[in-house]
Design a protein around this motif. Structure first.
Motif, PDB file in Angstrom:
ATOM      1  N   ALA A 108       0.836  -1.208   0.000  1.00 57.41           N
ATOM      2  CA  ALA A 108       0.000   0.000   0.000  1.00 57.41           C
ATOM      3  C   ALA A 108       0.870   1.257   0.000  1.00 57.41           C
ATOM      4  O   ALA A 108       1.721   1.431   0.867  1.00 57.41           O
ATOM      5  CB  ALA A 108      -0.875  -0.014   1.230  1.00 57.41           C
ATOM      6  N   SER A 109       0.684   2.080  -1.015  1.00 58.47           N
ATOM      7  CA  SER A 109       1.437   3.321  -1.030  1.00 58.47           C
ATOM      8  C   SER A 109       0.632   4.355  -0.251  1.00 58.47           C
ATOM      9  O   SER A 109      -0.594   4.333  -0.258  1.00 58.47           O
ATOM     10  CB  SER A 109       1.673   3.792  -2.462  1.00 58.47           C
ATOM     11  OG  SER A 109       0.442   3.943  -3.084  1.00 58.47           O
ATOM     12  N   LYS A 110       1.334   5.229   0.420  1.00 63.64           N
ATOM     13  CA  LYS A 110       0.620   6.165   1.280  1.00 63.64           C
ATOM     14  C   LYS A 110       0.233   7.406   0.494  1.00 63.64           C
ATOM     15  O   LYS A 110       1.077   8.076  -0.074  1.00 63.64           O
ATOM     16  CB  LYS A 110       1.498   6.502   2.477  1.00 63.64           C
ATOM     17  CG  LYS A 110       1.638   5.294   3.385  1.00 63.64           C
ATOM     18  CD  LYS A 110       2.482   5.613   4.584  1.00 63.64           C
ATOM     19  CE  LYS A 110       2.561   4.370   5.475  1.00 63.64           C
ATOM     20  NZ  LYS A 110       3.621   4.473   6.438  1.00 63.64           N
ATOM     21  N   ASP A 111      -1.029   7.664   0.499  1.00 65.88           N
ATOM     22  CA  ASP A 111      -1.566   8.784  -0.258  1.00 65.88           C
ATOM     23  C   ASP A 111      -2.136   9.783   0.747  1.00 65.88           C
ATOM     24  O   ASP A 111      -2.923   9.389   1.622  1.00 65.88           O
ATOM     25  CB  ASP A 111      -2.671   8.257  -1.193  1.00 65.88           C
ATOM     26  CG  ASP A 111      -3.157   9.309  -2.157  1.00 65.88           C
ATOM     27  OD1 ASP A 111      -3.301  10.474  -1.743  1.00 65.88           O
ATOM     28  OD2 ASP A 111      -3.399   8.974  -3.327  1.00 65.88           O
ATOM     29  N   ILE A 112      -1.754  11.034   0.607  1.00 68.32           N
ATOM     30  CA  ILE A 112      -2.226  12.029   1.591  1.00 68.32           C
ATOM     31  C   ILE A 112      -3.759  12.121   1.614  1.00 68.32           C
ATOM     32  O   ILE A 112      -4.335  12.521   2.611  1.00 68.32           O
ATOM     33  CB  ILE A 112      -1.612  13.435   1.349  1.00 68.32           C
ATOM     34  CG1 ILE A 112      -1.906  13.948  -0.073  1.00 68.32           C
ATOM     35  CG2 ILE A 112      -0.126  13.450   1.616  1.00 68.32           C
ATOM     36  CD1 ILE A 112      -1.582  15.436  -0.241  1.00 68.32           C
ATOM     37  N   ASP A 136      -5.753   9.737   1.824  1.00 70.32           N
ATOM     38  CA  ASP A 136      -6.321   8.685   2.674  1.00 70.32           C
ATOM     39  C   ASP A 136      -6.029   8.887   4.158  1.00 70.32           C
ATOM     40  O   ASP A 136      -6.469   8.100   4.979  1.00 70.32           O
ATOM     41  CB  ASP A 136      -5.738   7.311   2.271  1.00 70.32           C
ATOM     42  CG  ASP A 136      -6.049   6.995   0.822  1.00 70.32           C
ATOM     43  OD1 ASP A 136      -7.100   7.458   0.345  1.00 70.32           O
ATOM     44  OD2 ASP A 136      -5.233   6.310   0.178  1.00 70.32           O
ATOM     45  N   SER A 137      -5.265   9.917   4.491  1.00 68.96           N
ATOM     46  CA  SER A 137      -4.852  10.063   5.895  1.00 68.96           C
ATOM     47  C   SER A 137      -5.851  10.910   6.685  1.00 68.96           C
ATOM     48  O   SER A 137      -6.334  11.930   6.213  1.00 68.96           O
ATOM     49  CB  SER A 137      -3.472  10.719   5.940  1.00 68.96           C
ATOM     50  OG  SER A 137      -3.037  10.817   7.261  1.00 68.96           O
ATOM     51  N   SER A 193       8.197  15.037   9.606  1.00 70.58           N
ATOM     52  CA  SER A 193       8.027  13.576   9.612  1.00 70.58           C
ATOM     53  C   SER A 193       8.079  13.032  11.034  1.00 70.58           C
ATOM     54  O   SER A 193       7.398  12.051  11.345  1.00 70.58           O
ATOM     55  CB  SER A 193       9.121  12.885   8.813  1.00 70.58           C
ATOM     56  OG  SER A 193       9.295  13.542   7.616  1.00 70.58           O
ATOM     57  N   ASP A 233       0.785   9.129  13.828  1.00 73.18           N
ATOM     58  CA  ASP A 233       0.292   8.210  12.806  1.00 73.18           C
ATOM     59  C   ASP A 233      -0.347   9.014  11.652  1.00 73.18           C
ATOM     60  O   ASP A 233      -1.435   8.705  11.176  1.00 73.18           O
ATOM     61  CB  ASP A 233      -0.743   7.261  13.429  1.00 73.18           C
ATOM     62  CG  ASP A 233      -0.835   5.975  12.638  1.00 73.18           C
ATOM     63  OD1 ASP A 233       0.028   5.775  11.777  1.00 73.18           O
ATOM     64  OD2 ASP A 233      -1.788   5.208  12.859  1.00 73.18           O
ATOM     65  N   LEU A 291       0.326  11.708   7.989  1.00 68.58           N
ATOM     66  CA  LEU A 291       1.189  11.863   6.816  1.00 68.58           C
ATOM     67  C   LEU A 291       1.575  13.335   6.677  1.00 68.58           C
ATOM     68  O   LEU A 291       0.861  14.221   7.157  1.00 68.58           O
ATOM     69  CB  LEU A 291       0.476  11.403   5.550  1.00 68.58           C
ATOM     70  CG  LEU A 291       0.226   9.891   5.386  1.00 68.58           C
ATOM     71  CD1 LEU A 291      -0.385   9.608   4.017  1.00 68.58           C
ATOM     72  CD2 LEU A 291       1.508   9.084   5.548  1.00 68.58           C
TER      73      LEU A 291
END
Ligand SMILES: Cc1cc2nc3c(=O)[nH]c(=O)nc-3n(C[C@H](O)[C@H](O)[C@H](O)COP(=O)(O)OP(=O)(O)OC[C@H]3O[C@@H](n4cnc5c(N)ncnc54)[C@H](O)[C@@H]3O)c2cc1C
Length: 350
Positions: free
Chosen positions: A214-218, A220-221, A239, A246, A248
Motif C-alpha cells: 500500500a502506497s501512502k496517499d495524503i 487517505d490520511s 516527519s 500516525d 502523513l
C-alpha cells in the motif's frame, strides 16, 4: 427518465460514492438552480476481479445506487460471478467493450468515472468507442444562465476551465475528495444481472492478483501535518511529528517549487484535494489556491508567526509563533506522554 452509469471501483469506495453527488448535481435538483431537476436513475457497475468478495461487491452496488430522493435505483452486475477465470481482469480493452455493450443496451445519458488510475484508463477508451466527448478531472458542476458548466483545472491548475458539453452521452471523470455525498440517503435498489456478449479477451488473461504494498496517499490520511514557506528549512522535522501521530506529511506548493517536498504531497488547486479529520498547517499562508485543496476538513490548526495570515481566519485554533519551535515541543510532549503511558502499563502488569 435520465439514466446515469457510475463506475464503481472496489478500492475507491468513497470516490465511487462521490459520483452519486455529481449525478445529483447534474440532474437531481440539489444544485443552486432547481430548474434543472430531472428524474434520473443511477446504475452502478464494476468490472474488476472480486474473487471471494463477489457477494460483498454486489451488496455494495445495491447500497451505493440507492438514493431516496430519486424514483428508482439500480445496480448492474455484468458478470454474475466474477472469478479469476471469467473476470475482465485488468484488460482495459475488454472492459471497454463490456461498457460499450452496456451503453448499447441501456442508452445511458451520463457516464461517470472516478479520476483514479482505473477511471483514467477506461474513460477515454470508452469515449472513443462511443464517439463522444470526455471532460476529465471534474471539480465542480454549475449552472450559468440555464446552461450547465463543467469545471476542471487547466494548464496545471493555472485556470479553472468551464466546459459546455454538447455530446451524448455526457462523460466525465471526477476528481477525488471534491464532492461529498450523504450516505444517509442510501436506500434499497434492484440488482440486474448482465452477461456480456463480448467474448473474453483474446490477448490478455488474468493469472493472479498480487497486492502492491500500500502506497501512502495524503488523500487517505485522517491527520495531515502540512508544511509551507515558514518551515522550509525544517521540513524534515514534520516527519517526526507525523510519525508520533500516525499521520502523513503534506505541503504547500512553495515547498514543492523549491524542491523540498515531492509534488505527490502537494495540497491545493494544482495538487491534491484532501479531507482529513485534522489539518495542521505549519507556516502556510493560506492562499486561495492552497485552500482550494481543503474540502470537509473537520478540524484545522494553524501555526504562524503572523496571526493575520489568511489560513488563521479559517482555522479552529491559531498558534501565533514559530512553527519549528511548535513542532519540537509538540513532538517531545507526545513522546514523553507515550513513554509515561508505557511505564504505567508496565507497572500495572507487574
Ligand atoms: C495557478 C496557481 C496554482 C497554484 N496552486 C497551488 C496549490 O495547489 N497549492 C499551494 O499551496 N499553492 C498553490 N499556488 C501558490 C500559492 O498562490 C502560494 O504562492 C503558495 O500557496 C504559498 O505557499 P505558502 O503559504 O507555504 O508560503 P508563503 O506564502 O511564503 O507563506 C509562508 C507563511 O508562513 C508564515 N511564516 C513565516 N515564517 C514562519 C515561522 N518561522 N513559523 C511559522 N510561520 C511562519 C508566514 O507568516 C506566511 O503566512 C498556486 C499558484 C498559482 C498561480
Amino acid at each position: 427518465m435520465k439514466k446515469v452509469l457510475i463506475y464503481y471501483e472496489q478500492k475507491q469506495h468513497k470516490n465511487s460514492i462521490e459520483l452519486l453527488a455529481v449525478a445529483r448535481l447534474i440532474y437531481g435538483g440539489t444544485s443552486a438552480d432547481e430548474e434543472h431537476t430531472e428524474a434520473y436513475e443511477t446504475y452502478g457497475v464494476s468490472l474488476e476481479p472480486t474473487g471471494s468478495e463477489a457477494n460483498g461487491l454486489f451488496d455494495f452496488l445495491i447500497q451505493i445506487c440507492g438514493d431516496s430522493a430519486q424514483r428508482e435505483r439500480r445496480a448492474l452486475a455484468p458478470c454474475q460471478e466474477h472469478d479469476q477465470d471469467n473476470s475482465p481482469g485488468c484488460d482495459a480493452l475488454y472492459m471497454t467493450s463490456i461498457l460499450a455493450e452496456l451503453q448499447q443496451e441501456y442508452q445511458f445519458d451520463c457516464i461517470l468515472f472516478p479520476a483514479t488510475h482505473m477511471g483514467r484508463m477506461l474513460a477515454p477508451r470508452l469515449a472513443m468507442r462511443l464517439q463522444t466527448g470526455l471532460v476529465a478531472d471534474v471539480t465542480d458542476i454549475r449552472y450559468k444562465d440555464g446552461i450547465m458548466e463543467i469545471v476542471r483545472p487547466a494548464f496545471s491548475g493555472k485556470l479553472m476551465a468551464g466546459i459546455l458539453s454538447r455530446t451524448a452521452p455526457l462523460m466525465m471523470s471526477v476528481r477525488q475528495n471534491v464532492f461529498s455525498y450523504d450516505p444517509g440517503r442510501l436506500t434499497e435498489t434492484r440488482l440486474i444481472s448482465y452477461t456480456p456478449k463480448t467474448a473474453s479477451s483474446e490477448g490478455l488473461r488474468l493469472l493472479k492478483v498480487r497486492e502492491k504494498e500500500a502506497s501512502k496517499d495524503i488523500r487517505d490520511s485522517d491527520i495531515l501535518i502540512s508544511g509551507g514557506g515558514g518551515v522550509m528549512r525544517d521540513f524534515k522535522k514534520l516527519s517526526d511529528l507525523a510519525g508520533e501521530l500516525d499521520a502523513l506529511v503534506s505541503a504547500s506548493r512553495k515547498t514543492v517549487d523549491h524542491g523540498i517536498a515531492p509534488r505527490s504531497i502537494q495540497v491545493g488547486q494544482s495538487g491534491k484535494t484532501v479531507s482529513p479529520k485534522l489539518y495542521l498547517a505549519l507556516g502556510i499562508n493560506g492562499s486561495i489556491q492552497h485552500i482550494e485543496g481543503l474540502k470537509n476538513v473537520e478540524y484545522m490548526i494553524a501555526v504562524n508567526t503572523n496571526k493575520n495570515a489568511p489560513i488563521c481566519s479559517i482555522s479552529d485554533i491559531v498558534v501565533e509563533g514559530d512553527a519549528k519551535e511548535f513542532i519540537n515541543k509538540l513532538t517531545e510532549k507526545i513522546r514523553k506522554e507515550k513513554s509515561k503511558e508505557a511505564r504505567n502499563e508496565f507497572a500495572f502488569q507487574k
